[in-house]
Design an enzyme around this catalytic site. Structure first.
Site, PDB file in Angstrom:
ATOM      1  N   ASP A  95       0.859  -1.173   0.000  1.00  0.00           N
ATOM      2  CA  ASP A  95       0.000   0.000   0.000  1.00  0.00           C
ATOM      3  C   ASP A  95       0.901   1.231   0.000  1.00  0.00           C
ATOM      4  O   ASP A  95       1.944   1.248   0.667  1.00  0.00           O
ATOM      5  CB  ASP A  95      -0.886  -0.038   1.247  1.00  0.00           C
ATOM      6  N   SER A  96       0.506   2.272  -0.714  1.00  0.00           N
ATOM      7  CA  SER A  96       1.391   3.429  -0.917  1.00  0.00           C
ATOM      8  C   SER A  96       1.593   4.289   0.316  1.00  0.00           C
ATOM      9  O   SER A  96       2.434   5.177   0.317  1.00  0.00           O
ATOM     10  CB  SER A  96       0.818   4.311  -2.023  1.00  0.00           C
ATOM     11  N   GLY A  97       0.814   4.056   1.362  1.00  0.00           N
ATOM     12  CA  GLY A  97       0.914   4.904   2.544  1.00  0.00           C
ATOM     13  C   GLY A  97      -0.055   6.062   2.537  1.00  0.00           C
ATOM     14  O   GLY A  97      -0.182   6.787   3.519  1.00  0.00           O
ATOM     15  N   GLY A  98      -0.768   6.246   1.411  1.00  0.00           N
ATOM     16  CA  GLY A  98      -1.721   7.349   1.316  1.00  0.00           C
ATOM     17  C   GLY A  98      -2.766   7.317   2.412  1.00  0.00           C
ATOM     18  O   GLY A  98      -3.038   8.327   3.066  1.00  0.00           O
ATOM     19  N   ASP A 149      -2.286   8.194  -3.517  1.00  0.00           N
ATOM     20  CA  ASP A 149      -3.599   8.808  -3.718  1.00  0.00           C
ATOM     21  C   ASP A 149      -4.040   9.500  -2.447  1.00  0.00           C
ATOM     22  O   ASP A 149      -3.442   9.334  -1.393  1.00  0.00           O
ATOM     23  CB  ASP A 149      -4.629   7.737  -4.101  1.00  0.00           C
ATOM     24  N   GLY A 224     -11.166   4.120  -1.076  1.00  0.00           N
ATOM     25  CA  GLY A 224     -12.138   5.050  -0.524  1.00  0.00           C
ATOM     26  C   GLY A 224     -13.482   4.448  -0.187  1.00  0.00           C
ATOM     27  O   GLY A 224     -14.449   5.171   0.048  1.00  0.00           O
ATOM     28  N   ASP A 274      -8.053  -7.188   0.949  1.00  0.00           N
ATOM     29  CA  ASP A 274      -7.182  -7.196   2.131  1.00  0.00           C
ATOM     30  C   ASP A 274      -7.935  -6.525   3.256  1.00  0.00           C
ATOM     31  O   ASP A 274      -8.827  -5.696   3.027  1.00  0.00           O
ATOM     32  CB  ASP A 274      -5.884  -6.429   1.869  1.00  0.00           C
TER      33      ASP A 274
END
Length: 379
Positions: A95-98, A149, A224, A274
Site C-alpha cells: 500500500d502506498s501509505g496514502g 492517492d 475510498g 485485504d
C-alpha cells in the site's frame, strides 16, 4: 522478467463473480484471493512459516508509510528488499501509505506537491510525493505497488470529493512517469496499480474508473470504500466501478472486509481483498468460523472441547479446542493471539478458495447466499 498477467479461468452464471490467475515473478495467485496484512513486514502474531503452511497465504501486504519510517530504505536495500528481509518468497503488495498519511489529518498538510506529515514514532516531519513514494516502493521491492492517492473521508461533500479525485489523478500521472524513469531494483518486475477514488458520487466514480482504465495498468484498485459508509453503499459503488474497469485485468478492493463483505463483492466482479479484520478481531477474541461468529471470551465456551472450526479443511483450526483457546484468552497468554489470528486468516483463505471452487462449478450465487446467512450468525 515478465510483467504481471491475468488469466480468466471461469465465470459464475448468476453473477459477475470470476475465477482467475494472477501471475507475478514471485508466483501465481489464484483469484478471488484474500491478502493478509503485514504492515511492517510482519502479519501480527503470525510467523511466515505459519502463513505458508497453516494459512496458505498466496500473497501478503506491506505498508510504505510504516516501512519507510522503520526500518527505512537503507536497511531494506541492504537486505535486498522486503522479500529477503522477512524471508518470504511469495508475492507481496505494498500500500502506498496514502491512507495512513491521510488518517493523520491533524498532523499533515496536503499540497499539489504531496503530503507533509509528522511521524507517529518521533514527531519528525516528512514529505511524501508521488515520486518519493514510487522510490520507496522500489526499495521495498513489492511485486504489486500502489499509486499515491488521497483517500477522502466519509462523508465528503461533492466539491471536496471532486478536487481530491482530480489531485489523485494528477498524482497518478506522476507515479507512472517516475516508474518509467527508474529501473526495478532486485531483478524482478514491479507492477503499479492505480486507485479509483470519487467518494460516494457515482459520476465521480465513473470518471475516476474511466481515467484509471485509460492508463492500461496491469491491474486496478478501488479505494475510498469501507471507510464508514453503509454496506449497501459500498456494494453499489464497487459494482459501479467494475462496470468501467477492464475485465481482463485484476480488480482489487482495498481494505475490505468481513467475510460476507468479501463474498458480496466477489459476486460484483472483485478479485482481490485485504483487511486487518481477521488478525485484529482475533487478537480481541472474535473468531470467524464456517458456522458463524464466536466471541471466545464468553463463558459458554469454557467446557466446549470441540475444535475451533471443524467445518473447514484446515488441520490447525481442528487441532485446538474452543475451551483451550478460551482458557488462553482468559489467562492473557500470548499464544491465544497466535491461535486466533492464524485460525481467522486460515478461515478467510478457505472462504475465498471455496468461492473460487463454486464459481468454477457454476453454483456460486446459491452457495454465497446460503453462506452469508451462516457467516453472520452470532454463536
Amino acid at each position: 522478467m515478465a510483467a504481471l498477467s491475468f488469466q480468466l479461468c471461469g465465470k459464475d452464471a448468476g453473477s459477475n463473480a470470476r475465477a482467475g490467475l494472477v501471475s507475478t515473478d514471485h508466483g501465481t495467485i489464484e483469484t478471488p484471493i484474500f491478502m493478509p496484512v503485514g504492515t511492517v513486514g510482519s502479519v501480527k502474531a503470525v510467523s511466515q512459516q505459519q502463513l505458508q503452511t497453516e494459512v496458505n497465504a498466496q500473497i501478503i501486504l506491506g505498508n510504505t508509510y510504516h516501512l519507510y519510517l522503520r526500518p527505512g530504505q537503507q536497511v531494506l536495500e541492504a537486505a535486498g528488499g522486503l522479500h529477503r528481509f522477512m524471508g518470504w518468497d511469495r508475492p507481496i503488495l505494498t500500500d502506498s501509505g496514502g491512507y495512513q498519511v491521510f488518517s493523520l489529518a491533524g498532523n499533515r498538510k496536503l499540497t499539489e506537491e504531496g503530503a507533509l506529515f509528522q511521524s507517529h514514532i518521533d514527531g519528525s516531519k516528512h514529505l511524501f510525493t508521488p515520486e518519493s513514494v514510487m522510490d520507496i516502493q522500489r526499495s521495498i521491492g513489492a511485486d504489486i505497488i500502489m499509486a499515491f492517492d488521497e483517500c477522502p473521508p466519509y462523508p465528503s461533500d461533492y466539491s471536496y470529493a471532486q478536487k481530491s479525485m482530480e489531485l489523485t489523478h494528477r498524482w497518478l500521472n506522476r507515479c507512472f512517469k517516475r516508474l518509467e524513469e527508474t529501473p526495478d531494483k532486485y531483478g524482478y518486475t514491479q507492477n503499479l496499480f492505480p486507485i479509483v477514488q470519487g467518494s460516494t458520487y457515482k459520476d465521480l466514480r465513473r470518471a475516476s474508473a474511466e481515467f484509471v482504465a485509460s492508463k492500461g495498468a496491469a491491474g486496478n484498485a478501488i479505494g475510498g470504500l469501507s471507510v464508514g459508509e453503509p454496506e449497501e453503499m459500498m456494494y453499489e459503488h464497487a459494482a459501479h466501478c467494475c462496470e468501467f474497469l477492464p475485465a481482463d485485468k485484476p480488480r482489487y478492493l482495498m481494505g475490505v472486509g468481513t467475510p460476507w463483505n468479501i463474498l458480496e463483492n466477489i459476486s460484483l466482479g472483485i478479485d482481490m481483498f485485504d483487511c486487518v479484520m481477521p488478525t485484529r478481531n482475533g487478537r480481541n477474541a472474535m473468531l470467524f468460523t464456517s458456522k458463524g461468529v464466536i466471541n471466545i471470551d464468553n463463558k459458554k465456551w469454557e467446557k466446549d472441547f470441540s475444535p475451533i472450526d471443524d467445518g473447514i479443511d484446515n488441520a490447525f483450526s481442528q487441532y485446538y479446542s474452543k475451551a483451550y483457546l478460551r482458557h488462553l484468552v482468559k489467562s492473557k497468554e500470548i499464544l491465544a493471539l497466535t491461535i486466533a489470528s492464524v485460525h481467522n486468516l486460515a478461515f478467510y483463505l478457505w472462504l475465498v478458495k471455496e468461492a473460487r471452487r463454486h464459481i468454477l462449478a457454476g453454483d456460486f450465487t446459491s452457495w454465497k447466499n446460503e453462506q452469508i446467512l451462516l457467516l453472520k450468525t452470532r454463536l
